[in-house]
Scaffold this motif. Structure first.
Motif, PDB file in Angstrom:
ATOM      1  N   LYS A  57       0.823  -1.213   0.000  1.00 39.66           N
ATOM      2  CA  LYS A  57       0.000   0.000   0.000  1.00 39.66           C
ATOM      3  C   LYS A  57       0.852   1.256   0.000  1.00 39.66           C
ATOM      4  N   LEU A  58       1.911   1.245   0.787  1.00 37.47           N
ATOM      5  CA  LEU A  58       2.820   2.388   0.821  1.00 37.47           C
ATOM      6  C   LEU A  58       3.494   2.585  -0.523  1.00 37.47           C
ATOM      7  N   LEU A  59       3.873   1.497  -1.147  1.00 30.83           N
ATOM      8  CA  LEU A  59       4.534   1.549  -2.454  1.00 30.83           C
ATOM      9  C   LEU A  59       3.606   2.133  -3.509  1.00 30.83           C
ATOM     10  N   GLU A  76       4.959   5.666  -5.032  1.00 27.24           N
ATOM     11  CA  GLU A  76       5.909   5.481  -6.119  1.00 27.24           C
ATOM     12  C   GLU A  76       5.263   5.749  -7.471  1.00 27.24           C
ATOM     13  N   ASN A  77       6.107   6.080  -8.457  1.00 25.84           N
ATOM     14  CA  ASN A  77       5.651   6.288  -9.831  1.00 25.84           C
ATOM     15  C   ASN A  77       5.047   4.989 -10.364  1.00 25.84           C
ATOM     16  N   GLN A 116      16.090 -10.014  -5.886  1.00 28.19           N
ATOM     17  CA  GLN A 116      16.410  -8.743  -6.513  1.00 28.19           C
ATOM     18  C   GLN A 116      15.308  -7.697  -6.293  1.00 28.19           C
ATOM     19  N   VAL A 117      14.060  -8.073  -6.513  1.00 25.22           N
ATOM     20  CA  VAL A 117      12.969  -7.101  -6.365  1.00 25.22           C
ATOM     21  C   VAL A 117      12.763  -6.738  -4.895  1.00 25.22           C
ATOM     22  N   THR A 118      12.900  -7.719  -3.984  1.00 26.58           N
ATOM     23  CA  THR A 118      12.778  -7.418  -2.560  1.00 26.58           C
ATOM     24  C   THR A 118      13.837  -6.404  -2.135  1.00 26.58           C
ATOM     25  N   ALA A 119      15.066  -6.595  -2.605  1.00 27.28           N
ATOM     26  CA  ALA A 119      16.148  -5.655  -2.285  1.00 27.28           C
ATOM     27  C   ALA A 119      15.850  -4.269  -2.853  1.00 27.28           C
ATOM     28  N   ASP A 120      15.295  -4.214  -4.050  1.00 28.98           N
ATOM     29  CA  ASP A 120      14.950  -2.915  -4.654  1.00 28.98           C
ATOM     30  C   ASP A 120      13.909  -2.183  -3.815  1.00 28.98           C
ATOM     31  N   ASP A 151      15.531  -0.833  -0.651  1.00 28.21           N
ATOM     32  CA  ASP A 151      16.306   0.383  -0.952  1.00 28.21           C
ATOM     33  C   ASP A 151      15.377   1.573  -1.148  1.00 28.21           C
ATOM     34  N   TRP A 152      14.285   1.342  -1.846  1.00 26.93           N
ATOM     35  CA  TRP A 152      13.309   2.425  -2.060  1.00 26.93           C
ATOM     36  C   TRP A 152      12.748   2.911  -0.730  1.00 26.93           C
ATOM     37  N   TYR A 153      12.431   1.970   0.145  1.00 21.04           N
ATOM     38  CA  TYR A 153      11.882   2.317   1.456  1.00 21.04           C
ATOM     39  C   TYR A 153      12.860   3.160   2.269  1.00 21.04           C
TER      40      TYR A 153
END
Length: 798
Positions: free
Chosen positions: A211-213, A217-218, A326-330, A333-335
């Motif tokens: 939900k936060l994402l 995010e764009n 990979q996506v979890t790490a991304d 990092d975004w968070y």
């Protein structure tokens, strides 16, 4: 100042609990039998405890339905979760638990976060800053735990609907499952695109902090993340004339290579007969912004024969874990970047000077309220002076700091009356008091700021104002505090709408003052009580309807009853009841003598009878007691109900005790049928016909019988009067429904053969069929089915 401690309470056999892979970020307790489960939930906190436990209950095994209903109404239990594959139809409104214990962990953690956030917001409004910090700190820790515990969930095939229906999409997903299994892949993960979108109904676990994402995010970057999770993407054709989902448009617009890249393989598919005009003009209709030019779809049945699909499917299985990491790490990092740059606030940040200012403002506001209040001690003001008959005059008052004159439109609306403008609480209260002493009916317009303070400081005085209207710039904040105040007719930010409402209400009020013979019919309740036996041969139906327009009124009615029943049963409440009885009938010597007998014998009867039995004995007598009580309940006058709380509690508790001792309380009992016959006016009957299928609450106690013949007698079977309608309520209570109490009171009645059963005030029914009684053209039957009171008491809408 105590705070809440969330605890996960798990009920089941030792085997079930050992097999469950639970991992919760808050304390957990286990119960292996119903008795220990109830003991845990019902333990009252010690006086010196600083934490109040609130439970999130997980049921790995089914429990008795009566126990379940008790848990539903227990304020210590916030939510209940139960395995989806074992839910019985009788368990409605249940927070269903999927078979995935990981999903359950996510659901409960999210629910705990929401619970703590709500509590923090409540404490913030009360300016308890220390508690706010505790709750929001807990929320921050739980959110960080979720980020480390949950990973992004890839899939082997992503199915994206373009202009297809949901039915075709579901069908295609099932067929793809079969295709993959035939190719030797036993457990393929096939998702629809909307599975990745956050849902209000279920907490999505496919993306950490989804939900936060999605809120920050764009959208194009979110689509890229999902593409990285799902390297094999199938876009489904259909026959609809538009692509309803903007997310589907975003996904397809950025796609480039069609069936060429094994690690990022996409194609168009069809799984229903596509209209030729749609198929051959697909690119023109939908693909003007697309980067892909080849849009001819593959038939789903031929997909397994395409070697490129088979190769891409194999590749999606090999890279599953790599894509997840990979996506979890991304996302992590975004968070972190959002936190570092201040885009996301984990908790409210209050500067020291703000905290000090809040404390000072709270002190000065309290001091200011005391100074402004004209009646510092509310009990010292005698409100009986406004209980007498009011005159036909109306006073219009407008309280606002800035407004001191009205438009010509507002002057015309209330002509020949005039507006009285005031700009302070003290002057307004003085004017209201003066007008009440002159027996005037007051219409008050007030700003949101002053309105809240008026109800805070002069609540009982505001109850004497006929109509109140809030005129403000912001509707939402004032809707919150004004709910439940019956005197408040509406909250407005539009002057024209406000004017129309006042014009309508004032005109209706003036019309109600005189009947066709120019005789006053607007009488106070004292006169109505004095003339009770003459004027109410046919009492009106007293009910409250549950619908969108009256939801708050319905809930308020139920909560008023529960509040009265929870109040102290004391000598003071008994004294108030007797004083009010004598005040109402002060001009009726005969009834005053009955009241003296009632006063002298009530306690003696109580001592020589079962608890609360005296109330039923007096209620069944042909005297002032039942008539007065039901008259008050019918009027829905909360202040008078409060004065009669002593006997209302006694009657209710007697019914409750008798109910629990009877077969009706047992789940083993069969469905029960009761009858109530009465005469009603044509107007009331037409109103009931409009309510067919609606849920209603009866405001009064309801006398019924087990005998249809007795009910027909009370319905006036042989009465020939075109102005009245003979009806029989047929009340059905099934054994599974937990209702307000009712009990057989025939052994107290003067006519025990009538088998009288008394239903408590506030019973909830659903109105069913309304039809003529078989063989009796002049008798109507109205089906009433009892509904559970719990869903309405805790605020859920049926």
């Amino acid at each position: 100042m105590s705070s809440f401690e969330p605890i996960v309470l798990i009920y089941g056999s030792p085997t079930d609990i050992l097999q469950a892979t639970f991992n919760f970020p808050v304390p957990s307790l286990f119960a292996f039998d119903p008795k220990s489960l109830e003991n845990i939930v019902n333990v009252s906190p010690q006086l010196n405890e600083s934490y109040l436990r609130r439970y999130f209950l997980v049921l790995l095994q089914s429990i008795d339905e009566l126990v379940f209903h008790r848990f539903e109404s227990n304020h210590r239990i916030i939510k209940i979760y139960k395995k989806q594959n074992s839910i019985e139809q009788n368990f409605e409104e249940l927070n269903q638990m999927t078979n995935s214990f990981k999903q359950l962990t996510l659901d409960i953690t999210n629910d705990i976060i929401q619970f703590l956030t709500r509590e923090g917001e409540k404490q913030l409004k009360l300016e308890r800053i220390s508690l706010v910090k505790i709750y929001y700190q807990q929320v921050r820790i739980l959110k960080e735990w979720m980020m480390t515990f949950f990973k992004a969930e890839p899939c082997h095939i992503l199915l994206v609907s373009l202009n297809s229906t949901q039915e075709n999409l579901d069908k295609t997903q099932r067929q793809l499952q079969t295709i993959c299994e035939n190719l030797g892949y036993d457990s393929p993960i096939i998702r629809q695109f909307h599975d990745y979108l956050p849902s209000d109904e279920r907490h999505s676990s496919l993306l950490p902090y989804s939900k936060l994402l999605f809120n920050n995010e764009n959208p194009e970057k979110i689509c890229e993340m999902i593409k990285n999770l799902c390297p094999l993407r199938l876009y489904l054709y259909g026959n609809e004339l538009k692509i309803p989902s903007e997310w589907s448009n975003l996904m397809i617009e950025k796609e480039k290579d069609l069936m060429d890249d094994e690690e990022n393989w996409i194609c168009f598919i069809e799984n229903e007969l596509i209209n030729n005009e749609t198929k051959w003009n697909f690119s023109f209709l939908f693909g003007k912004k697309w980067q892909i030019s080849r849009v001819i779809p593959l038939d789903l049945d031929q997909l397994s024969n395409d070697p490129r699909f088979v190769s891409a499917l194999r590749r999606s299985f090999l890279t599953y874990s790599q894509r997840q990491i990979q996506v979890t790490a991304d996302i992590f990092d975004w968070y972190e970047d959002c936190i570092k740059n201040g885009y996301i606030k984990l908790q409210p940040k209050l500067k020291n000077e703000q905290i000090q200012m809040k404390s000072k403002r709270r002190y000065y506001r309290a001091e200011s309220i005391i100074k402004r209040c004209v009646f510092p001690n509310m009990c010292s003001f005698d409100y009986s002076i406004v209980d007498n008959e009011k005159s036909s005059s109306i006073t219009f008052i407008w309280l606002d700091e800035l407004i001191n004159d009205s438009t010509e439109q507002f002057k015309e609306i209330i002509a020949p009356f005039q507006w009285n403008f005031v700009n302070s609480i003290s002057s307004c209260v003085s004017l209201i008091e003066k007008q009440l002493r002159q027996k005037s009916n007051i219409f008050l317009i007030v700003s949101g700021k002053f309105g809240e303070e008026l109800f805070l400081t002069t609540f009982f005085l505001m109850q004497q104002v006929f109509s109140i209207y809030i005129y403000c710039a912001q509707i939402e904040p004032n809707l919150t505090w004004s709910k439940g105040h019956l005197q408040i007719k509406g909250v407005y930010d539009n002057l024209n709408q406000l004017g129309r409402r006042i014009e309508k209400d004032s005109q209706q009020f003036l019309d109600s003052l005189f009947d066709e013979n120019n005789r006053r019919v607007y009488q106070n309740d004292n006169q109505l009580f004095d003339q009770f036996e003459d004027n109410e041969i046919v009492p009106s139906i007293a009910l409250t309807v549950h619908n969108k327009e009256q939801a708050s009124l319905f809930m308020g009615n139920q909560r008023t009853i529960d509040t009265l029943l929870s109040m102290p049963h004391s000598f003071e409440s008994r004294r108030e009841m007797m004083e009010e009885f004598r005040r109402i009938y002060r001009n009726n010597r005969k009834i005053l003598d009955e009241i003296d007998l009632f006063d002298n014998s009530y306690d003696d009867l109580s001592r020589n009878s079962t608890v609360h039995e005296a109330s039923i004995q007096w209620y069944t007598k042909d005297c002032f007691v039942s008539k007065t009580i039901n008259k008050i309940l019918r009027s829905n006058d909360v202040e008078r109900m409060f004065k009669f709380r002593h006997i209302l509690i006694d009657i209710y508790e007697h019914l409750n005790l008798s109910y629990k001792q009877s077969d009706s309380w047992s789940s083993e009992s069969s469905n029960e049928i009761f009858y109530r016959g009465q005469l009603i006016t044509n107007e009331d009957f037409n109103y009931l016909k409009q309510l067919r299928g609606s849920t209603v609450s009866m405001n009064t106690f309801l006398s019924t019988t087990k005998s249809m013949q007795v009910a027909l007698m009370y319905a006036g079977k042989y009465l020939d009067n075109k102005e009245l309608v003979s009806i029989v309520f047929i009340i059905e209570k099934d054994r599974w429904t937990y209702t307000r109490p009712f009990a057989n009171i025939s052994h107290y009645s003067l006519f025990p053969d009538e088998e009288e059963t008394l239903f408590s005030m506030g019973c909830i029914f659903k109105i069913g069929n309304i039809r003529h009684l078989t063989g009796e053209d002049n008798i109507w039957t109205i089906q009433l089915k009892m509904r559970s009171c719990h869903h309405y008491v805790i605020g859920e809408i049926d």
